[in-house]
Design an enzyme around this catalytic site. Structure first.
Site, PDB file in Angstrom:
ATOM      1  CG  ASN A  96      -2.087  -0.974   1.039  1.00 16.55           C
ATOM      2  OD1 ASN A  96      -2.448  -1.342  -0.071  1.00 16.55           O
ATOM      3  ND2 ASN A  96      -2.645  -1.424   2.150  1.00 16.55           N
ATOM      4  CG  ASP A 154      -0.208  -1.829  -6.371  1.00 15.07           C
ATOM      5  OD1 ASP A 154      -0.348  -2.665  -7.281  1.00 15.07           O
ATOM      6  OD2 ASP A 154      -0.955  -0.843  -6.244  1.00 15.07           O
ATOM      7  CG  HIS A 169      -9.260  -0.973  -8.062  1.00 12.88           C
ATOM      8  ND1 HIS A 169      -9.952  -2.163  -8.159  1.00 12.88           N
ATOM      9  CD2 HIS A 169      -8.089  -1.169  -8.723  1.00 12.88           C
ATOM     10  CE1 HIS A 169      -9.234  -3.032  -8.844  1.00 12.88           C
ATOM     11  NE2 HIS A 169      -8.098  -2.443  -9.181  1.00 12.88           N
TER      12      HIS A 169
END
Length: 404
Positions: free
Chosen positions: A51, A107, A126
């Site tokens: 993240n 990622d 997203h």
């Protein structure tokens, strides 16, 4: 925060059962970018949370927006007489786009590598991408300027980008599969190359005329809108149709299948009314602020759809942040203000309303995003920006089984 909870028990239980399912048939991504990202991710430390890659990539798009806002707030820099953007800015913007694009591709691979795959990573990824959907087109507007690409045409370009992004998630809402659009990779490379060319040749190249006396801004619009109509929308419709025909999708009734489009269409309706019927043509006075306002509202709608789609719950039919927008449009476009105040609404008053609404909506959206992350971290007993360093229970592992 403030005692507000955005996720219900149904959402959280749906996230526990969620399994990521995607299909990528893009030639560039499958044969070039994925092998490249697989190599690159091997050099990343195992303690680096995926993240963080997602967030750093998103910050690159924010840096670009701030840079170009500083040098070209009103999209006037493309005018040769008012060229205020130093060439190095275009290089930095091009590099930041590549960083964003590559970190966005790495990622998920880092998540699988570190054993931290889960629904939070996909939602985080997203959700931030939905915000970038408004930031990235704005860079291109500075290349053409408001002479060749007036704000009202910028407005429809941005809505085309929104539509392309949103339909992909409507497709997944109904099919259960994320069909990755092959045009995305070419778009990212195209934007970066365009920005690099601007550094080398200068922004004047985008003022040239092409065959049929079209401006480069016209060519940009035609390619962007045409590519979605030709290569994206028909494929999405076909995939949804085939999921019903083969009974492989969610098999929702028609009104439930198209329900995600309701808040999107409401947003388009109200913003279009405002763009065309503002008493002071506020879109021309504050185009950058207006686009950020519309993009923030769109991101909130898209995030709520992503939550519903991943948790297999019913999506919203109307977004709560639309109510202050409706009130603002009513004040700005209809003569009620004049009847109450005794005079026409002044341009500065409408600009202050736009700025105030943008601040309010941005704070509300950031609160929503923070709340989602906090609640999911609490439920799955994980941390957003830290790789787990302790054993994970079977229940949690079940919810974290698949990669972004």
């Amino acid at each position: 925060m403030l005692g507000v909870k955005y996720l219900t028990e149904a959402h959280l239980k749906g996230f526990e059962k969620y399994k990521y399912n995607s299909i990528d048939i893009g030639f560039l991504s499958v044969y070039v970018m994925h092998p490249f990202w697989n190599k690159c991710v091997e050099f990343l430390p195992m303690w680096l949370a995926p993240n963080i890659l997602t967030f750093v990539g998103f910050l690159m798009t924010v840096v670009n927006f701030l840079l170009l806002s500083y040098y070209d707030w009103d999209f006037e820099a493309a005018n040769p007489a008012e060229n205020t953007v130093p060439r190095w800015v275009w290089s930095v913007a091009a590099l930041n786009i590549l960083i964003y694009y590559n970190l966005d591709g790495m990622d998920g691979k880092q998540a699988r590598r570190t054993g931290t795959s889960g629904p939070l990573g996909e939602l985080f990824d997203h959700g931030l991408d939905s915000y970038s959907a408004v930031l990235i087109p704005i860079y291109m507007f500075s290349l053409f300027g408001s002479d060749d690409l007036p704000p009202i045409r910028m407005f429809f370009v941005i809505w085309n980008v929104f539509l392309n992004f949103y339909l992909t998630h409507v497709e997944k809402y109904n099919t259960g599969v994320m069909f990755l659009p092959w045009g995305y990779d070419f778009t990212m490379w195209g934007v970066s190359i365009t920005l690099f060319l601007t550094t080398v040749i200068g922004p004047g190249i985008w003022r040239a005329r092409t065959i049929f006396n079209l401006s480069m801004a016209n060519v940009f619009e035609i390619i962007l809108i045409g590519s979605g109509i030709v290569t994206s929308h028909p494929i999405i419709i076909k995939n949804i149709y085939m999921s019903y025909k083969n009974k492989t999708g969610k098999m929702r009734p028609f009104l439930e299948a198209v329900r995600p489009m309701f808040p999107f269409l409401w947003l388009f309706f109200f913003t279009t009314i405002w763009a065309f019927y503002s008493r002071n043509n506020v879109l021309s006075l504050e185009p950058r602020i207006m686009f950020i306002l519309f993009g923030t509202l769109f991101s909130n709608i898209a995030c709520r759809l992503i939550v519903a789609q991943m948790s297999d719950t019913r999506c919203d039919g109307f977004n709560i942040l639309m109510w202050p927008l409706v009130a603002t449009v009513a004040v700005s476009c209809f003569p009620w203000y004049e009847q109450v105040m005794g005079s026409e609404i002044e341009a500065n008053v409408e600009r202050w309303i736009v700025q105030g609404l943008t601040i309010f909506v941005t704070i509300a959206h950031l609160h929503y995003g923070h709340g989602l992350v906090r609640e999911m971290c609490s439920h799955f007993k994980i941390r957003c920006f830290k790789v787990r360093d302790r054993p994970v229970t079977t229940a949690v592992r079940k919810g974290l089984k698949h990669a972004e």
